[in-house]
Structures are given as C-alpha cells and as structure tokens.
Enzyme design. Structure first.
Site, PDB file in Angstrom:
ATOM      1  N   SER A  13      16.863  53.160  64.979  1.00  0.00           N
ATOM      2  CA  SER A  13      16.588  53.636  63.623  1.00  0.00           C
ATOM      3  C   SER A  13      17.831  53.486  62.756  1.00  0.00           C
ATOM      4  O   SER A  13      18.929  53.236  63.251  1.00  0.00           O
ATOM      5  CB  SER A  13      16.181  55.112  63.667  1.00  0.00           C
ATOM      6  OG  SER A  13      17.323  55.889  63.936  1.00  0.00           O
ATOM      7  N   LYS A  14      17.625  53.668  61.462  1.00  0.00           N
ATOM      8  CA  LYS A  14      18.737  53.590  60.521  1.00  0.00           C
ATOM      9  C   LYS A  14      19.815  54.606  60.892  1.00  0.00           C
ATOM     10  O   LYS A  14      21.000  54.341  60.765  1.00  0.00           O
ATOM     11  CB  LYS A  14      18.199  53.860  59.116  1.00  0.00           C
ATOM     12  CG  LYS A  14      19.286  54.081  58.089  1.00  0.00           C
ATOM     13  CD  LYS A  14      18.740  54.010  56.698  1.00  0.00           C
ATOM     14  CE  LYS A  14      19.547  54.835  55.719  1.00  0.00           C
ATOM     15  NZ  LYS A  14      20.995  54.826  55.898  1.00  0.00           N
ATOM     16  N   ARG A  15      19.360  55.764  61.375  1.00  0.00           N
ATOM     17  CA  ARG A  15      20.325  56.805  61.736  1.00  0.00           C
ATOM     18  C   ARG A  15      21.263  56.364  62.871  1.00  0.00           C
ATOM     19  O   ARG A  15      22.432  56.689  62.890  1.00  0.00           O
ATOM     20  CB  ARG A  15      19.610  58.110  62.106  1.00  0.00           C
ATOM     21  CG  ARG A  15      19.824  59.170  61.033  1.00  0.00           C
ATOM     22  CD  ARG A  15      19.089  60.440  61.349  1.00  0.00           C
ATOM     23  NE  ARG A  15      17.657  60.211  61.479  1.00  0.00           N
ATOM     24  CZ  ARG A  15      16.901  60.699  62.452  1.00  0.00           C
ATOM     25  NH1 ARG A  15      17.438  61.458  63.384  1.00  0.00           N
ATOM     26  NH2 ARG A  15      15.612  60.452  62.478  1.00  0.00           N
ATOM     27  N   GLY A  56      22.227  53.342  63.391  1.00  0.00           N
ATOM     28  CA  GLY A  56      23.174  52.419  62.765  1.00  0.00           C
ATOM     29  C   GLY A  56      24.285  53.184  62.064  1.00  0.00           C
ATOM     30  O   GLY A  56      25.465  52.888  62.229  1.00  0.00           O
ATOM     31  N   ASP A  57      23.901  54.213  61.295  1.00  0.00           N
ATOM     32  CA  ASP A  57      24.903  55.009  60.574  1.00  0.00           C
ATOM     33  C   ASP A  57      25.842  55.700  61.557  1.00  0.00           C
ATOM     34  O   ASP A  57      27.055  55.754  61.361  1.00  0.00           O
ATOM     35  CB  ASP A  57      24.220  56.089  59.717  1.00  0.00           C
ATOM     36  CG  ASP A  57      23.377  55.463  58.605  1.00  0.00           C
ATOM     37  OD1 ASP A  57      23.595  54.276  58.303  1.00  0.00           O
ATOM     38  OD2 ASP A  57      22.481  56.153  58.067  1.00  0.00           O
TER      39      ASP A  57
END
Ligand code: GLU
Length: 514
Positions: free
Chosen positions: A265-267, A269-270
C-alpha cells in the site's frame, strides 16, 4: 482459425495508478508484443461517483514514460473499436441488459437501500451470507416477485430500478485460468450482481464484458482482486451467447508489502521510503503529494525491469532485461500464483545497474536538470568526467550531485570530531607540504599528483601513504568517501584543489587553537 491476440489494460480513473496496475499494463503489453497482437487502453469510468480529475491523464502519461504505449486506446491511437472511454460508450450497453431480461437471465429490481439493508441484516442474523440470490430475491421487490402489471406501472412511473443478473441456485461455474488452472465456483456463493444502475449506466461487470466482446479481446490479464468477479463474467458470456469467443483469463498475483503480510500500500511506501506510484501525484481534494518513481530519479527501463520481476521470472538466472528482451522472454506460464514481495534494496540495485550502463554523456544530460534547479553551472566536459567517476558510487542520478558536492562547490563544513579523532601530530604539516608541492608543480594529472603524494609523504616525511590518504581526501573534498582519490583530484583541477586545501588548513588552525 487462430484468434488474433488482443489484450487490454482497463483501469478506472479513480486516482493515481498503483504500481500493481502498472505491472498489469506491462504484462499485457509484453504478452501482446510477444504474440504479434494488439494492446489496448480502455478507460473504465462507469462509476461516476468515483471519478477523479486528472487520473486519466496520469495513466496515459505513466504508460508513455515507461514506453509501453497501447496500439489502440484512449490518449493513444484511435482504432476501429472506439470510443475507448466507457462513459462515451454509454448508449451501447442498454441493449445487452435488455437482451438478458428478454432471455430470462436478468430482472428489474426496485428495492430501496433500506430494504436491501434489512434483507442483509436478517440474513446475517440467521448465520447466512447476506446475498441477493436465488433464495433471497424471492422476498424482495423485483420483476420475479411483482406482477407484470405492477412492474410495468413502476417502469412507466419512472420509479428507480436496477437490472440484476439472475443466477441459478445450484450450479458449478468452471473456467480455466492460465496462471491458476481450473477455477470452480458454486452459484450458491454468488450474488445476483447489478448489471445496470438507476443512473442509466452499466456497472463495471456488464460494461467490462460487453466491451471485451465488442473489442474482440482474446485474453483478459488482470490483477488477482478481479478473480472473484470472473465467474460472474463467465455467466454473462454464456447468457449473452458469446461463450465461443470468451477470452482466456489470467489473474496476476498480488504485489505484497516488503515486510509482513498483505498487499503493498501507499503507507508501506511512505514508511519504508519508496514510491508505489509511477509519477508524482497531488490529490486534487486534499493536496496530499504521493511520490512517484520518475520524480524519485528512477529510470523508466529500471522500473520496467523491477515490475517485470514482480510475479514473473525468466527461464534462466538473468536479471537485467530491457523492454525488447522482456518481450522475447515473456510468457504467462512463468507468472507465479503466489504473491510477489516488493524488495526495496533490489529496486535500488536495478536502478544502479541501469545507471552504470549509461554513457557519461547520457548521465550528464540526465543530471543537468538537477543542477539547473540548484543553480549550479558547469562545463559539459567537466560534467561528463564527474559522471564517469561517480557512476560506480551511486544508485540515482541526483546522488551524483548530493554525494559529490565538492565537484560543484567549495568544500566547507569539515567534520571536526572526525578530524580530531583521525589526525596525528604530523598530519597538518605533511598536508601543508603536499599543498606547496602541488602549487609549484607544472603538471596536474592523476599520475603527477599520485607521484607527488608518495614523494612528499614517504620520501620527504618518512610516513606511510596510508597514514595520509584520509587527511588528503578530507582536505580536498570535505568528505571521507568518494571515487578513487587521485582520479577525483585530477578532475577537480588544480585551482579547486588548492583552494580547498588552503581553506582546510585555516579551518584546522581554528579548531586546533581551541
Ligand atoms: N476497471 C477495472 C480496474 O480498475 C478493470 C478490471 C479488469 O481488467 O477487468 O482494474
């Protein structure tokens, strides 16, 4: 007759394209090219409530950046099967919903949202799955339970309705998936899904099947999250009388987070510092920025290579494949069933390999925009030489600047703690000798500097060269690491070398006086 291979990437423009979607596009592209077929881009925007401005342009730009351009489709070439945006195909779908009603495979349903909630709650309370199906539909308001007069009256009065598929109560739906083998689902586990909505638009399911049929799609290659929809699509092909031209299915494995379980998920990646989108994206509502591979300094060829290996592997151990080579090697048979873990270090490694394979001139032109942004102006041939030295040291173009600042600006901010720890009594005076020798030397090449260094350190001062290397490097560049020292100094040039050494010696006087 052999069917022409025609595949499509069919994203919904609901936000930035996740790299899982980019990988789906890539595999479709590779499969099409490998088999002399066509690759299409179809924008699936029937759900107007989820429409996000800019998302379609983002998808198109991402495919262009990666060099996986469709032969036909939205934003690319027009073809004989357009339009390629579903909202523009709206008038085409209704007739198929009507055909299904006439053949008894679909029905009108008039239930309100509250009635549907009540039905689902009651089923759940009784331990049954909350489905609108062969059993529950008989206690709902639809054209199977209401009299035909009543149905007609409601239709004439313009009452809101949807059209649902009428699935049989007990039947096995079987289909073959190229990656997963035979898939069998019982209709008692399936919902009478809505095919046509009260806003006059088809749902994803109907539009997707109708368009795949009309666009003569031979293979549906898409993410695993669509596997649960496939049995319904198979039933639609059957009920619409298109079973003989039904595409073959291939459902790609999920891309998993680097650690733990679950979908990337994007999270993640962050949290772990890598992009999960191809390009930067600013959310038009919240203004939130999501970082993309292009903007983070990845080469498109590296991203293609990274994505190709997330779920597929070649016949041998080779890892570096340009797009053309992937086309030659690719086959759906070597796509794995199980999820593919994203590996951040491996992503860096891939980028580094592509960086090293570029010529100095290519790197210099790729670096130029970063330098322009920093307001740094340097000569082209100088930049080529810097790139030649730095390319073994970095994974990303911008790191040539970040880690080699001394090539572009005077050294400063020396690390006094490191200096105090590493310097011996003799270090500054040997450095000063070295500086004088460089100053009075007529020649300034890698060889002369190296020769001077040994002459001054070993012969004149009776020290080992290893005792002076770090000090020499620090004095010239300001940092402890970098490319081979004599190459580095030769490229920096006499003027910058002496300027930095002088600055360093004054700095050293300052810290040793305290
Ligand atoms: N519109 C669907 C999506 O957003 C397409 C799925 C499919 O390829 O059938 O991914």
């Amino acid at each position: 007759m052999e069917r022409k291979v025609r595949v499509r990437f069919a994203p919904s423009p609901t936000g930035p394209l996740h790299i899982g979607g980019v990988r789906t596009a890539l595999y479709n592209y590779l499969f099409a090219k490998k088999n002399g077929g066509d690759f299409l881009l179809r924008v699936e925007d029937t759900d107007q409530t989820r429409f996000v401005p800019g998302a379609e342009e983002y998808i198109i730009e991402s495919l262009k950046w990666l060099g996986i351009s469709p032969d036909e489709g939205q934003g690319f070439n027009d073809g004989p099967y357009g339009p390629y945006r579903q909202s523009e195909r709206k008038p085409m779908y209704r007739q198929y919903a009507d055909q299904l009603i006439e053949s008894g495979h679909a029905y009108y349903a008039f239930d309100t949202a509250e009635e549907l909630d009540t039905m689902r709650d009651t089923l759940k309370a009784n331990g049954m799955s909350p489905q609108y199906d062969a059993v529950s539909r008989m206690s709902m308001k639809n054209s199977l339970t209401l009299s035909s007069d009543e149905v007609q009256k409601r239709l004439d009065a313009g009452d809101p309705y949807v059209i649902r598929i009428k699935l049989p109560r007990k039947e096995e739906v079987r289909f073959h998936d190229i990656i997963r083998g035979w898939v069998v689902v019982h209709t008692n586990a399936m919902d009478d899904k809505v095919l046509f909505k009260s806003d006059g638009m088809p749902t994803y399911h109907l539009a997707n099947v109708v368009d795949d049929y009309l666009m003569k799609i031979s293979h549906v290659i898409r993410g695993e999250e669509w596997l649960p929809s496939a049995p319904l699509h198979v039933m639609l092909y059957r009920y619409l009388g298109w079973e003989d031209v039904m595409p073959e299915f291939a459902h790609l494995p999920l891309i998993l987070k680097p650690d733990g379980n679950g979908k990337l998920s994007k999270r993640d990646g962050d949290r772990l510092g890598f992009p999960v989108f191809p390009l930067n994206w600013t959310d038009p509502k919240t203004g939130e920025l999501s970082s993309g591979y292009r903007d983070a300094g990845y080469f498109p060829e590296a991203v293609v290579n990274i994505l190709a290996f997330l779920g597929w592997h070649p016949a041998d151990n080779r890892e570096l494949f340009e797009l053309e080579e992937l086309v030659q090697e690719f086959s759906l048979e070597r796509v794995s069933k199980s999820g593919a873990k994203f590996d951040v270090q491996k992503a860096f490694w891939f980028n580094q390999q592509y960086l090293r394979n570029k010529t100095d001139e290519e790197l210099a032109s790729a670096l130029q925009p970063f330098l322009d942004k920093e307001g740094v102006q340097v000569d082209k041939s100088y930049l080529n030489q810097v790139c030649r030295l730095m390319k073994e040291k970095v994974s990303f173009i911008h790191e040539i600047y970040q880690e080699g600042r001394y090539f572009f600006e005077p050294a400063a901010n020396w690390d006094s703690a490191l200096i105090q720890k590493k310097f011996k009594d003799f270090t500054p005076s040997v450095l000063a000798d070295l500086k004088d020798a460089i100053e009075s030397s007529d020649s300034f090449t890698k060889e002369t500097i190296e020769h001077l260094f040994h002459a001054i350190v070993e012969e004149k001062n009776g020290r080992k060269s290893g005792e002076m290397m770090l000090a020499f490097r620090l004095s010239v560049s300001g940092v402890a690491g970098g490319p081979p020292i004599f190459d580095m100094i030769a490229v920096m040039g006499k003027e910058a070398t002496l300027r930095n050494m002088n600055a360093f010696l004054s700095f050293y006087q300052g810290i040793s006086a305290n």
